[in-house]
Design an enzyme around this catalytic site. Sequence first.
Site, mmCIF file in Angstrom:
data_model
loop_
_atom_site.group_PDB
_atom_site.id
_atom_site.type_symbol
_atom_site.label_atom_id
_atom_site.label_comp_id
_atom_site.label_asym_id
_atom_site.label_seq_id
_atom_site.Cartn_x
_atom_site.Cartn_y
_atom_site.Cartn_z
ATOM 1 N N ASP A 156 0.774 -1.170 0.075
ATOM 2 C CA ASP A 156 -0.071 0.069 0.121
ATOM 3 C C ASP A 156 0.837 1.302 -0.078
ATOM 4 O O ASP A 156 1.664 1.585 0.951
ATOM 5 C CB ASP A 156 -0.899 -0.036 1.289
ATOM 6 C CG ASP A 156 -1.673 1.177 1.474
ATOM 7 O OD1 ASP A 156 -1.940 2.007 0.381
ATOM 8 O OD2 ASP A 156 -1.781 1.419 2.579
ATOM 9 N N VAL A 157 0.797 1.948 -1.334
ATOM 10 C CA VAL A 157 1.895 3.195 -1.327
ATOM 11 C C VAL A 157 0.906 4.228 -0.991
ATOM 12 O O VAL A 157 0.220 4.523 -1.875
ATOM 13 C CB VAL A 157 2.306 3.383 -2.883
ATOM 14 C CG1 VAL A 157 3.159 4.258 -2.703
ATOM 15 C CG2 VAL A 157 3.230 1.986 -3.171
ATOM 16 N N ASN A 181 0.609 8.413 0.883
ATOM 17 C CA ASN A 181 1.430 9.829 0.729
ATOM 18 C C ASN A 181 2.440 9.901 1.670
ATOM 19 O O ASN A 181 3.602 10.649 1.551
ATOM 20 C CB ASN A 181 0.146 10.736 0.764
ATOM 21 C CG ASN A 181 -0.372 11.020 -0.395
ATOM 22 O OD1 ASN A 181 0.023 11.158 -1.476
ATOM 23 N ND2 ASN A 181 -1.796 10.893 -0.173
ATOM 24 N N THR A 182 2.207 9.286 2.822
ATOM 25 C CA THR A 182 3.280 9.419 4.058
ATOM 26 C C THR A 182 4.007 8.132 4.247
ATOM 27 O O THR A 182 5.325 8.288 4.244
ATOM 28 C CB THR A 182 2.586 9.567 5.207
ATOM 29 O OG1 THR A 182 1.814 10.737 5.141
ATOM 30 C CG2 THR A 182 3.502 9.918 6.401
ATOM 31 N N THR A 202 3.225 0.558 3.067
ATOM 32 C CA THR A 202 3.023 -0.525 4.214
ATOM 33 C C THR A 202 3.011 -1.623 3.055
ATOM 34 O O THR A 202 2.320 -1.825 2.127
ATOM 35 C CB THR A 202 1.836 -0.208 4.852
ATOM 36 O OG1 THR A 202 1.547 1.001 5.341
ATOM 37 C CG2 THR A 202 1.654 -1.248 5.790
ATOM 38 N N ASP A 260 -6.498 3.135 -3.344
ATOM 39 C CA ASP A 260 -6.710 2.959 -1.870
ATOM 40 C C ASP A 260 -8.054 2.845 -1.166
ATOM 41 O O ASP A 260 -8.389 1.906 -0.362
ATOM 42 C CB ASP A 260 -5.992 3.889 -0.899
ATOM 43 C CG ASP A 260 -6.251 5.444 -1.377
ATOM 44 O OD1 ASP A 260 -6.819 5.683 -2.243
ATOM 45 O OD2 ASP A 260 -5.940 6.152 -0.365
ATOM 46 N N ARG A 261 -8.907 3.581 -1.691
ATOM 47 C CA ARG A 261 -10.136 3.722 -1.579
ATOM 48 C C ARG A 261 -10.759 2.291 -1.983
ATOM 49 O O ARG A 261 -11.750 2.096 -1.140
ATOM 50 C CB ARG A 261 -10.991 5.072 -1.835
ATOM 51 C CG ARG A 261 -10.434 6.300 -1.123
ATOM 52 C CD ARG A 261 -10.993 7.379 -1.906
ATOM 53 N NE ARG A 261 -12.488 7.419 -1.856
ATOM 54 C CZ ARG A 261 -13.217 8.516 -2.399
ATOM 55 N NH1 ARG A 261 -12.809 9.353 -3.301
ATOM 56 N NH2 ARG A 261 -14.585 8.599 -2.138
ATOM 57 N N THR A 305 -3.234 9.909 5.469
ATOM 58 C CA THR A 305 -2.851 11.534 5.137
ATOM 59 C C THR A 305 -3.975 12.582 5.083
ATOM 60 O O THR A 305 -4.119 13.521 5.579
ATOM 61 C CB THR A 305 -2.027 11.530 3.858
ATOM 62 O OG1 THR A 305 -0.955 10.700 4.216
ATOM 63 C CG2 THR A 305 -1.425 12.887 3.887
ATOM 64 N N ASP A 315 -11.092 5.844 6.436
ATOM 65 C CA ASP A 315 -9.648 5.452 6.573
ATOM 66 C C ASP A 315 -8.985 6.989 7.030
ATOM 67 O O ASP A 315 -8.845 8.038 6.187
ATOM 68 C CB ASP A 315 -9.000 5.043 5.180
ATOM 69 C CG ASP A 315 -7.712 4.895 5.264
ATOM 70 O OD1 ASP A 315 -7.085 5.003 5.971
ATOM 71 O OD2 ASP A 315 -7.154 4.103 4.115
#
Length: 256
Positions: free
Chosen positions: A6-7, A9-10, A13, A109-110, A132, A129
């Site tokens: 999971d890429v 913005n911060t 993972t 991601d959503r 960021t 979620d």
Amino acid sequence: MLLAVDVGNTDITFGLFQERELITRFRVTVKPPRSSDEYGELICAILVQKGYSPDDVENVIIASVVPKIMYSFTSGIIKYLHCHPLVVGAGTKTGIRIETANPKEIGPDRIVDAVSAYEQYGGPIIVVDYGTATTYDLVTEDGAFLGGVISPGIRISANALWNNTANLPEIEIKSPQKIVAKDTVTAMQAGLFYGTIGQSEYIIRNMKQEFGTDDVKVVATGGLGKIIAENTDEIQMYDSDLTLRGLELIYEKQKK
């Protein structure tokens, strides 16, 4: 083994799955920018530190909201893990229908979170979620992604406080004991924490109202989601691995 990535913005993972079981996870920061060799060597080094060989990884699936790093990141995976990753995007089988004005605009991601929540907990369900950005998304009983809300995340709000005011310090984000604070640091913590709870409760209640029923489950994820979920009755479940499990579920759907 499957490596789910999971890429964000911060952080980036990673979750390593063996026979559909999540056996280990780790996280690295997105910044500073890295070359393909740096990404590849870093991933391999962490896998070895965790007790696994890079050769154990047979497949990789990625959801990313940071396009600018994807060339070097995927190149590093190809060079060091010797497999071409599946990147979640348009055309990826997910098992849910995207019923928005422009489905291609919805962040991967959503979508991954929505798939995970729907497959594991059923619908209708609201997925929150706390990343960021904080996102709220609604999935119906028959698996339709109707859309949602995007707001600044807790850390974005915190950074705005201490970066745009001369006298407010950088603080730890945590739950204060009382909402009426006696000092500046606690007052900032109260604003961030209780402000996020208030926002979440208002948005969730109004999403249910627009949907036409209160019989909607709510699941939260994201690093700071746990302390929010523990302090509001509007959220029934907290799942720290929601995104990683969603990636694994989507990978299995491609195999079928």
